[in-house]
Write a protein that holds these residues in place. Structure first.
Motif, PDB file in Angstrom:
ATOM      1  N   LEU A  53       0.802  -1.223   0.000  1.00  0.00           N
ATOM      2  CA  LEU A  53       0.000   0.000   0.000  1.00  0.00           C
ATOM      3  C   LEU A  53       0.841   1.283   0.000  1.00  0.00           C
ATOM      4  O   LEU A  53       0.602   2.165  -0.822  1.00  0.00           O
ATOM      5  CB  LEU A  53      -0.963   0.007   1.185  1.00  0.00           C
ATOM      6  N   GLY A 119      -5.672  -3.480   2.979  1.00  0.00           N
ATOM      7  CA  GLY A 119      -4.759  -4.444   3.599  1.00  0.00           C
ATOM      8  C   GLY A 119      -5.366  -5.812   3.772  1.00  0.00           C
ATOM      9  O   GLY A 119      -4.987  -6.562   4.644  1.00  0.00           O
ATOM     10  N   GLU A 120      -6.351  -6.149   2.949  1.00  0.00           N
ATOM     11  CA  GLU A 120      -6.986  -7.469   3.012  1.00  0.00           C
ATOM     12  C   GLU A 120      -5.980  -8.572   2.686  1.00  0.00           C
ATOM     13  O   GLU A 120      -4.950  -8.323   2.077  1.00  0.00           O
ATOM     14  CB  GLU A 120      -8.122  -7.537   1.986  1.00  0.00           C
ATOM     15  N   ALA A 121      -6.349  -9.799   3.076  1.00  0.00           N
ATOM     16  CA  ALA A 121      -5.384 -10.885   2.957  1.00  0.00           C
ATOM     17  C   ALA A 121      -5.215 -11.395   1.533  1.00  0.00           C
ATOM     18  O   ALA A 121      -4.228 -12.002   1.212  1.00  0.00           O
ATOM     19  CB  ALA A 121      -5.754 -12.026   3.871  1.00  0.00           C
ATOM     20  N   ASP A 122      -6.199 -11.179   0.666  1.00  0.00           N
ATOM     21  CA  ASP A 122      -5.925 -11.632  -0.699  1.00  0.00           C
ATOM     22  C   ASP A 122      -6.321 -10.604  -1.744  1.00  0.00           C
ATOM     23  O   ASP A 122      -7.153  -9.727  -1.513  1.00  0.00           O
ATOM     24  CB  ASP A 122      -6.550 -13.014  -0.974  1.00  0.00           C
ATOM     25  N   VAL A 123      -5.674 -10.720  -2.874  1.00  0.00           N
ATOM     26  CA  VAL A 123      -5.768  -9.708  -3.921  1.00  0.00           C
ATOM     27  C   VAL A 123      -7.209  -9.546  -4.395  1.00  0.00           C
ATOM     28  O   VAL A 123      -7.694  -8.424  -4.549  1.00  0.00           O
ATOM     29  CB  VAL A 123      -4.853 -10.085  -5.100  1.00  0.00           C
TER      30      VAL A 123
ATOM     31  N   SER B  87       3.656  -6.499   6.870  1.00  0.00           N
ATOM     32  CA  SER B  87       3.368  -6.478   5.440  1.00  0.00           C
ATOM     33  C   SER B  87       3.086  -5.060   4.966  1.00  0.00           C
ATOM     34  O   SER B  87       2.637  -4.863   3.844  1.00  0.00           O
ATOM     35  CB  SER B  87       2.177  -7.368   5.141  1.00  0.00           C
ATOM     36  N   GLN B  88       3.347  -4.079   5.808  1.00  0.00           N
ATOM     37  CA  GLN B  88       3.019  -2.675   5.513  1.00  0.00           C
ATOM     38  C   GLN B  88       1.551  -2.558   5.132  1.00  0.00           C
ATOM     39  O   GLN B  88       1.192  -1.948   4.116  1.00  0.00           O
ATOM     40  CB  GLN B  88       3.877  -2.143   4.371  1.00  0.00           C
ATOM     41  N   ASN B  89       0.709  -3.157   5.919  1.00  0.00           N
ATOM     42  CA  ASN B  89      -0.737  -3.128   5.688  1.00  0.00           C
ATOM     43  C   ASN B  89      -1.127  -3.706   4.346  1.00  0.00           C
ATOM     44  O   ASN B  89      -2.158  -3.336   3.798  1.00  0.00           O
ATOM     45  CB  ASN B  89      -1.279  -1.704   5.783  1.00  0.00           C
ATOM     46  N   SER B  90      -0.295  -4.570   3.801  1.00  0.00           N
ATOM     47  CA  SER B  90      -0.590  -5.062   2.457  1.00  0.00           C
ATOM     48  C   SER B  90      -0.449  -6.571   2.416  1.00  0.00           C
ATOM     49  O   SER B  90       0.345  -7.098   1.652  1.00  0.00           O
ATOM     50  CB  SER B  90       0.358  -4.432   1.444  1.00  0.00           C
ATOM     51  N   LEU B  91      -1.233  -7.242   3.231  1.00  0.00           N
ATOM     52  CA  LEU B  91      -1.123  -8.708   3.263  1.00  0.00           C
ATOM     53  C   LEU B  91      -1.334  -9.314   1.878  1.00  0.00           C
ATOM     54  O   LEU B  91      -0.721 -10.308   1.531  1.00  0.00           O
ATOM     55  CB  LEU B  91      -2.136  -9.284   4.249  1.00  0.00           C
ATOM     56  N   TYR B  92      -2.188  -8.661   1.084  1.00  0.00           N
ATOM     57  CA  TYR B  92      -2.475  -9.196  -0.258  1.00  0.00           C
ATOM     58  C   TYR B  92      -1.190  -9.322  -1.085  1.00  0.00           C
ATOM     59  O   TYR B  92      -1.060 -10.222  -1.909  1.00  0.00           O
ATOM     60  CB  TYR B  92      -3.491  -8.314  -0.989  1.00  0.00           C
TER      61      TYR B  92
END
Lengths: 171, 355
Positions: A53, A119-123, B87-92
């Protein structure tokens, strides 16, 4: 003489208020468009580049119109190197700059709703939630555009007319 | 940023603690420095007290700090929050890594993750409801490969080498330093640097962060980060023209085939494998095949007996003679004690495994 000067100040002031009000309607459309553009970029950055992000925000901030870009760069700064989560970083950045924007409360709460899903876990989910916000913003943009067409002119002429009325009454 | 010979204290303070919530950092402030130096891993489990691993085992933080009045347990929210920060707020952006069960932090620290696995037709799609983290503090030890260097060259030519050790006995650390030395050259021995290709499937050797190696792995080293070994070896062979290929933790038949392809292409290899000794690795089909075909010139067995990186044995790959002790000891007389490993011993004595 003094009377004439006074009257013209009142007239010009009133006309200007009308113009500014009309401009703010125009501005709201522009701002909404700018956010939509930025969020579309964010979607691309997340889907194809898998940017984090802060990185994505910085990239976007470099490409869009200044006022909107400040929200993104400040949110990126807040997220980098601190424990601030995306939700807080985004919401605080928006809140801090609220006064500079012409978008209304409804637009703002839509933008804020993005924070909760960053910041969700998946794209896939991340992209979906961004799209949802973009869709809502697009609806707001259509509404704002209609409002601008309807009341933009009205506000301008109202300004002039109110000015004239005041001048007539006062003179 | 490359961390060379930094102390655990520095690494802990600068790279690990900023990721943890403040109340957890507080525990580390209370720890005496000599204990902090020894920390290998920090373990967080939802519903449990934070604990740390040292060389002699795992200790909960309340065992280490006696005068602590109350120790809060780690909550699942804490773990979620820490992962957010990491993850810098970027787990995706790390979904691929999370599927593999770990993410790599800046500085090369690997964070193992457990939680509920989301499966689709027996393949893990991702993890959710994260419940535990294991932060492995990575510390590059420059010159840690010095002890094995003397065995793995013959007249300035690098010999194909297999390093075998149980987990946490230093094989990756030694391989990393070996890569660095091979790539930079070893002037005292008159060895010039060579192009080294590293396939870093678990981001452990080079510890890439956003693709850039965080460990110092030499000037002539190309790294394929997070790449499956088999495809990685082929890619490097086709495109990067390495003289030496290095990779970690081989074992399967596919790995063996890829390594054979590399060898037949005239490339040398430096690889590692998990195992307590020769009998363990012979039990792995890929390694057995490689050893049988005499793919390796040197097999180095490590242990943690006198600290990580203790050399237990060095074998000459072609005749399985030990090189580190007097040459009279052949492979046969050095076969490890099979009595405690009944399954292996049966297989070995049936002659199916013996080289």
């Amino acid at each position: 003489m003094l009377k004439i000067i006074g009257c013209s100040i009142v007239f010009v002031g009133s006309a200007l208020v009308g113009v500014f009000l009309a401009l703010s309607k125009y501005e709201r459309v522009n701002e909404l468009r700018s956010f939509i553009q930025a969020l579309n970029m964010l979607e691309t950055e997340i889907r194809f580049a898998l940017c984090t992000l802060p990185d994505a925000f910085i990239k976007i901030a470099a490409l869009i119109e200044e006022k909107t870009s400040e929200v993104f760069s400040s949110a990126a700064l807040k997220m980098q190197g601190t424990r601030t989560n995306a939700f807080l970083a985004w919401n605080n950045s928006l809140e801090e700059r609220k006064a500079l924007f012409s978008i209304n409360g409804e637009d703002f709460s839509i933008l804020k709703s993005l924070g909760g899903s960053l910041g969700e876990a998946d794209v896939e989910n991340q992209v979906k939630s961004i799209r949802l916000v973009v869709e809502c913003l697009k609806n707001q943009e259509i509404k704002a555009e209609e409002e601008r067409a309807k009341s933009g002119k009205l506000l301008k002429s109202m300004g002039v007319l109110v000015g004239l009325t005041l001048v007539i009454i006062l003179y | 940023m490359i961390n060379i010979d930094t102390s655990t204290l520095d690494v802990l303070d600068k790279e690990i603690l900023p990721m943890l919530p403040e109340r957890m950092c507080f525990y580390f402030q209370l720890l005496p420095e000599n204990l902090k130096e020894q920390i290998h891993e920090i373990r967080l489990r939802a519903g449990q007290i934070l604990s740390v691993c040292m060389s002699d085992g795992e200790y909960s933080i309340s065992e280490l700090i006696s005068n602590l009045s109350e120790v809060n347990k780690v909550s699942q929210e804490d773990i979620q929050e820490i992962l957010g920060v990491m993850s810098q707020n970027s787990l995706y952006a790390f979904c691929e890594e999370i599927r593999g069960g770990f993410i790599t932090l800046k500085g090369g620290h690997r964070v193992g993750i457990v939680g509920k696995a989301v499966c689709d037709s027996n393949k893990i799609q991702s993890l959710k409801h994260f419940s535990g983290l294991n932060i492995r503090i990575s510390r590059q030890i420059i010159n840690s490969a010095d002890a094995i260097i003397e065995y793995i060259f013959e007249k300035e030519a690098f010999l194909n080498t297999l390093i075998v050790s149980p987990p946490r006995c230093g094989k990756t650390t030694i391989l990393r330093d070996l890569v660095r030395q091979l790539s930079n050259g070893i002037p005292p021995m008159g060895i010039r640097g060579q192009t080294v290709g590293v396939i870093d499937e678990r981001s452990e050797i080079a510890a890439c962060y956003k693709g850039v190696p965080q460990n110092y792995i030499g000037i002539r080293t190309d790294v394929l980060d997070n790449c499956p070994k088999v495809e990685g070896i082929m890619m490097l062979l086709r495109t990067m023209g390495p003289k030496i290929i290095a990779t970690d933790e081989i074992g399967s038949i596919e790995d063996a085939d890829a390594i054979m392809t590399a060898l037949y292409s005239g490339v040398n290899v430096a690889v590692t494998a998990h195992g307590g000794g020769l009998e363990d690795i012979l039990y792995k089909p890929g390694l057995r095949k490689l050893i049988k075909t005499r793919a390796f010139n040197r097999i180095i067995i490590l242990s943690g007996r006198k600290g990580p990186g203790t050399i237990e044995a060095v074998y000459e790959g072609s005749n399985m003679k030990r090189l580190d002790i007097e040459a009279k000891d052949s492979f046969d007389s050095q076969l490890p004690d099979f009595s405690r490993r009944s399954i292996y011993s049966r297989r070995m004595t049936q002659g199916r495994v013996l080289v």
